[in-house]
Design a protein around this motif. Sequence first.
Motif, PDB file in Angstrom:
ATOM      1  N   GLU A  61      22.807  79.965  17.967  1.00  0.00           N
ATOM      2  CA  GLU A  61      22.137  79.331  19.099  1.00  0.00           C
ATOM      3  C   GLU A  61      22.890  78.086  19.552  1.00  0.00           C
ATOM      4  O   GLU A  61      23.068  77.852  20.750  1.00  0.00           O
ATOM      5  N   ALA A  62      23.319  77.281  18.585  1.00  0.00           N
ATOM      6  CA  ALA A  62      24.078  76.077  18.922  1.00  0.00           C
ATOM      7  C   ALA A  62      25.428  76.438  19.535  1.00  0.00           C
ATOM      8  O   ALA A  62      25.896  75.775  20.461  1.00  0.00           O
ATOM      9  N   GLY A  63      26.066  77.492  19.020  1.00  0.00           N
ATOM     10  CA  GLY A  63      27.343  77.920  19.580  1.00  0.00           C
ATOM     11  C   GLY A  63      27.210  78.354  21.028  1.00  0.00           C
ATOM     12  O   GLY A  63      28.061  78.034  21.862  1.00  0.00           O
ATOM     13  N   PHE A  64      26.130  79.080  21.341  1.00  0.00           N
ATOM     14  CA  PHE A  64      25.907  79.508  22.721  1.00  0.00           C
ATOM     15  C   PHE A  64      25.669  78.306  23.623  1.00  0.00           C
ATOM     16  O   PHE A  64      26.215  78.219  24.726  1.00  0.00           O
ATOM     17  N   LEU A  65      24.859  77.367  23.171  1.00  0.00           N
ATOM     18  CA  LEU A  65      24.546  76.192  23.980  1.00  0.00           C
ATOM     19  C   LEU A  65      25.787  75.350  24.235  1.00  0.00           C
ATOM     20  O   LEU A  65      26.023  74.896  25.365  1.00  0.00           O
ATOM     21  N   VAL A  66      26.601  75.137  23.210  1.00  0.00           N
ATOM     22  CA  VAL A  66      27.815  74.333  23.371  1.00  0.00           C
ATOM     23  C   VAL A  66      28.786  75.008  24.334  1.00  0.00           C
ATOM     24  O   VAL A  66      29.401  74.346  25.181  1.00  0.00           O
ATOM     25  N   GLY A  67      28.936  76.332  24.229  1.00  0.00           N
ATOM     26  CA  GLY A  67      29.808  77.041  25.163  1.00  0.00           C
ATOM     27  C   GLY A  67      29.361  76.885  26.605  1.00  0.00           C
ATOM     28  O   GLY A  67      30.180  76.666  27.504  1.00  0.00           O
ATOM     29  N   CYS A  68      28.054  76.974  26.834  1.00  0.00           N
ATOM     30  CA  CYS A  68      27.527  76.801  28.199  1.00  0.00           C
ATOM     31  C   CYS A  68      27.741  75.385  28.704  1.00  0.00           C
ATOM     32  O   CYS A  68      28.154  75.174  29.852  1.00  0.00           O
ATOM     33  N   LEU A  69      27.457  74.396  27.855  1.00  0.00           N
ATOM     34  CA  LEU A  69      27.575  73.006  28.287  1.00  0.00           C
ATOM     35  C   LEU A  69      29.026  72.623  28.574  1.00  0.00           C
ATOM     36  O   LEU A  69      29.300  71.884  29.529  1.00  0.00           O
ATOM     37  N   ILE A  70      29.943  73.111  27.759  1.00  0.00           N
ATOM     38  CA  ILE A  70      31.352  72.771  27.974  1.00  0.00           C
ATOM     39  C   ILE A  70      31.815  73.213  29.355  1.00  0.00           C
ATOM     40  O   ILE A  70      32.449  72.452  30.100  1.00  0.00           O
ATOM     41  N   MET A  71      31.488  74.452  29.716  1.00  0.00           N
ATOM     42  CA  MET A  71      31.957  74.960  30.998  1.00  0.00           C
ATOM     43  C   MET A  71      31.219  74.320  32.171  1.00  0.00           C
ATOM     44  O   MET A  71      31.817  74.031  33.208  1.00  0.00           O
ATOM     45  N   LEU A  72      29.920  74.071  32.030  1.00  0.00           N
ATOM     46  CA  LEU A  72      29.171  73.447  33.114  1.00  0.00           C
ATOM     47  C   LEU A  72      29.673  72.034  33.393  1.00  0.00           C
ATOM     48  O   LEU A  72      29.881  71.647  34.544  1.00  0.00           O
ATOM     49  N   ILE A  73      29.897  71.265  32.339  1.00  0.00           N
ATOM     50  CA  ILE A  73      30.307  69.867  32.510  1.00  0.00           C
ATOM     51  C   ILE A  73      31.777  69.776  32.917  1.00  0.00           C
ATOM     52  O   ILE A  73      32.140  69.022  33.820  1.00  0.00           O
ATOM     53  N   SER A  74      32.645  70.550  32.255  1.00  0.00           N
ATOM     54  CA  SER A  74      34.076  70.446  32.556  1.00  0.00           C
ATOM     55  C   SER A  74      34.398  70.937  33.962  1.00  0.00           C
ATOM     56  O   SER A  74      35.334  70.441  34.599  1.00  0.00           O
ATOM     57  N   ASN A  75      33.623  71.903  34.472  1.00  0.00           N
ATOM     58  CA  ASN A  75      33.862  72.382  35.833  1.00  0.00           C
ATOM     59  C   ASN A  75      33.478  71.357  36.890  1.00  0.00           C
ATOM     60  O   ASN A  75      33.834  71.511  38.056  1.00  0.00           O
ATOM     61  N   MET A  76      32.740  70.326  36.487  1.00  0.00           N
ATOM     62  CA  MET A  76      32.504  69.223  37.419  1.00  0.00           C
ATOM     63  C   MET A  76      33.803  68.514  37.764  1.00  0.00           C
ATOM     64  O   MET A  76      33.929  67.907  38.822  1.00  0.00           O
ATOM     65  N   PHE A  77      34.779  68.585  36.853  1.00  0.00           N
ATOM     66  CA  PHE A  77      36.091  67.974  37.084  1.00  0.00           C
ATOM     67  C   PHE A  77      37.113  69.012  37.535  1.00  0.00           C
ATOM     68  O   PHE A  77      37.977  68.714  38.364  1.00  0.00           O
ATOM     69  N   MET A  78      37.018  70.226  36.976  1.00  0.00           N
ATOM     70  CA  MET A  78      37.984  71.270  37.287  1.00  0.00           C
ATOM     71  C   MET A  78      37.647  72.041  38.558  1.00  0.00           C
ATOM     72  O   MET A  78      38.514  72.668  39.157  1.00  0.00           O
ATOM     73  N   GLY A  79      36.375  72.022  38.938  1.00  0.00           N
ATOM     74  CA  GLY A  79      35.969  72.743  40.135  1.00  0.00           C
ATOM     75  C   GLY A  79      34.951  73.831  39.834  1.00  0.00           C
ATOM     76  O   GLY A  79      35.223  74.746  39.062  1.00  0.00           O
ATOM     77  N   HIS A  80      33.761  73.686  40.442  1.00  0.00           N
ATOM     78  CA  HIS A  80      32.726  74.702  40.290  1.00  0.00           C
ATOM     79  C   HIS A  80      32.961  75.847  41.272  1.00  0.00           C
ATOM     80  O   HIS A  80      33.636  75.702  42.290  1.00  0.00           O
ATOM     81  N   GLY A  81      32.368  76.972  40.966  1.00  0.00           N
ATOM     82  CA  GLY A  81      32.446  78.145  41.826  1.00  0.00           C
ATOM     83  C   GLY A  81      31.598  79.254  41.256  1.00  0.00           C
ATOM     84  O   GLY A  81      30.916  79.073  40.225  1.00  0.00           O
ATOM     85  N   PRO A  82      31.610  80.418  41.875  1.00  0.00           N
ATOM     86  CA  PRO A  82      30.814  81.541  41.351  1.00  0.00           C
ATOM     87  C   PRO A  82      31.248  81.983  39.967  1.00  0.00           C
ATOM     88  O   PRO A  82      30.519  82.744  39.302  1.00  0.00           O
ATOM     89  N   TRP A  83      32.408  81.542  39.515  1.00  0.00           N
ATOM     90  CA  TRP A  83      32.892  81.901  38.185  1.00  0.00           C
ATOM     91  C   TRP A  83      32.212  81.078  37.085  1.00  0.00           C
ATOM     92  O   TRP A  83      32.259  81.462  35.917  1.00  0.00           O
ATOM     93  N   THR A  84      31.597  79.960  37.420  1.00  0.00           N
ATOM     94  CA  THR A  84      31.035  79.064  36.406  1.00  0.00           C
ATOM     95  C   THR A  84      30.011  79.741  35.502  1.00  0.00           C
ATOM     96  O   THR A  84      30.139  79.682  34.271  1.00  0.00           O
ATOM     97  N   PRO A  85      28.950  80.381  36.036  1.00  0.00           N
ATOM     98  CA  PRO A  85      27.985  81.016  35.120  1.00  0.00           C
ATOM     99  C   PRO A  85      28.593  82.127  34.274  1.00  0.00           C
ATOM    100  O   PRO A  85      28.163  82.351  33.136  1.00  0.00           O
ATOM    101  N   TRP A  86      29.591  82.833  34.811  1.00  0.00           N
ATOM    102  CA  TRP A  86      30.260  83.876  34.027  1.00  0.00           C
ATOM    103  C   TRP A  86      31.026  83.264  32.852  1.00  0.00           C
ATOM    104  O   TRP A  86      31.007  83.798  31.741  1.00  0.00           O
ATOM    105  N   GLN A  87      31.726  82.161  33.111  1.00  0.00           N
ATOM    106  CA  GLN A  87      32.445  81.484  32.034  1.00  0.00           C
ATOM    107  C   GLN A  87      31.485  80.945  30.989  1.00  0.00           C
ATOM    108  O   GLN A  87      31.755  81.013  29.784  1.00  0.00           O
ATOM    109  N   MET A  88      30.363  80.407  31.432  1.00  0.00           N
ATOM    110  CA  MET A  88      29.366  79.882  30.500  1.00  0.00           C
ATOM    111  C   MET A  88      28.856  80.983  29.579  1.00  0.00           C
ATOM    112  O   MET A  88      28.747  80.794  28.355  1.00  0.00           O
ATOM    113  N   PHE A  89      28.548  82.128  30.155  1.00  0.00           N
ATOM    114  CA  PHE A  89      28.042  83.246  29.357  1.00  0.00           C
ATOM    115  C   PHE A  89      29.110  83.769  28.398  1.00  0.00           C
ATOM    116  O   PHE A  89      28.807  84.093  27.239  1.00  0.00           O
TER     117      PHE A  89
END
Length: 289
Positions: free
Chosen positions: A153-181
Amino acid sequence: MLKEQELDRFLDEFLDGASPTEQENKATPEEMEEYTLPSDGLIIRQMRKDGKVDHRTWVALALMLLTVPLILYLSVRFFHGRKYMVCSLIVVVAAMLPFFMMFEGRKPKAREIMVISVLAAIGVAGRAAFFMIPSFKPIAAIVIITGVSFGGEAGFLVGCLIMLISNMFMGHGPWTPWQMFSYGLIGFMAGILYQKGILKARKLDLCIYGFLSVIFIFGGIMNPASILMSYGYITKESLIAYYISGIPVDLVHASSTVFFLWTMSRPLLEKLERIKRKYGLIEPQEEEL
């Protein structure tokens, strides 16, 4: 890396707010036990693994495999990728619910959540530090270590948070939720496989899992997702073309995961297990008889 005594002093002051002298008086020999690499190659002999997966973990897996793919489908079918931020936030909520299910019947302290937040911050910083090298990122390594140490559960949450937060700097797009999952699933499966005894806390085992998970889980999700985001439907020809063209990128990504797991897994797992052991983090509450 901080030395053991320096780490204890810092954590005592930061987490408990007590003076170093008071904490040293309360410390027991068991709490101050050194974590060393045993002769059998296991990184952490003391890591909890009973071969059983809690029923809440299976419920969490079912919830995520039903909820998140449905959200991703709706984002493509009806929203055409335009509602990616809303979908990303829903994915984060879906990742948080199973994580907090671990605290059922407990009163968790802020320091328990803080360690998970720090791991997510390390993943964000690691992605930013290697932004100049395409696909060479430590994200998968961080989520695998998190899943092994703190559960799927913690691994899933950390993976989602990393991509959501880092894409604020790298650039959000329709790929964000796919990367999080994708990254979240890598961390979740690492936790389940470790609890079942299939994945061992050895460098070689972690590296093999990291390489295969990036190729088959991350690549297996992101390549079809790229087709959906580009054309809205998948054909056999386009799927083969995207997989072939994505092999070099996936190999670089998988190789970087192996590199970071080989160099970081031992020191990071040792520190995490020391923190968990001393402060009793993410430990199930014993049932009253």
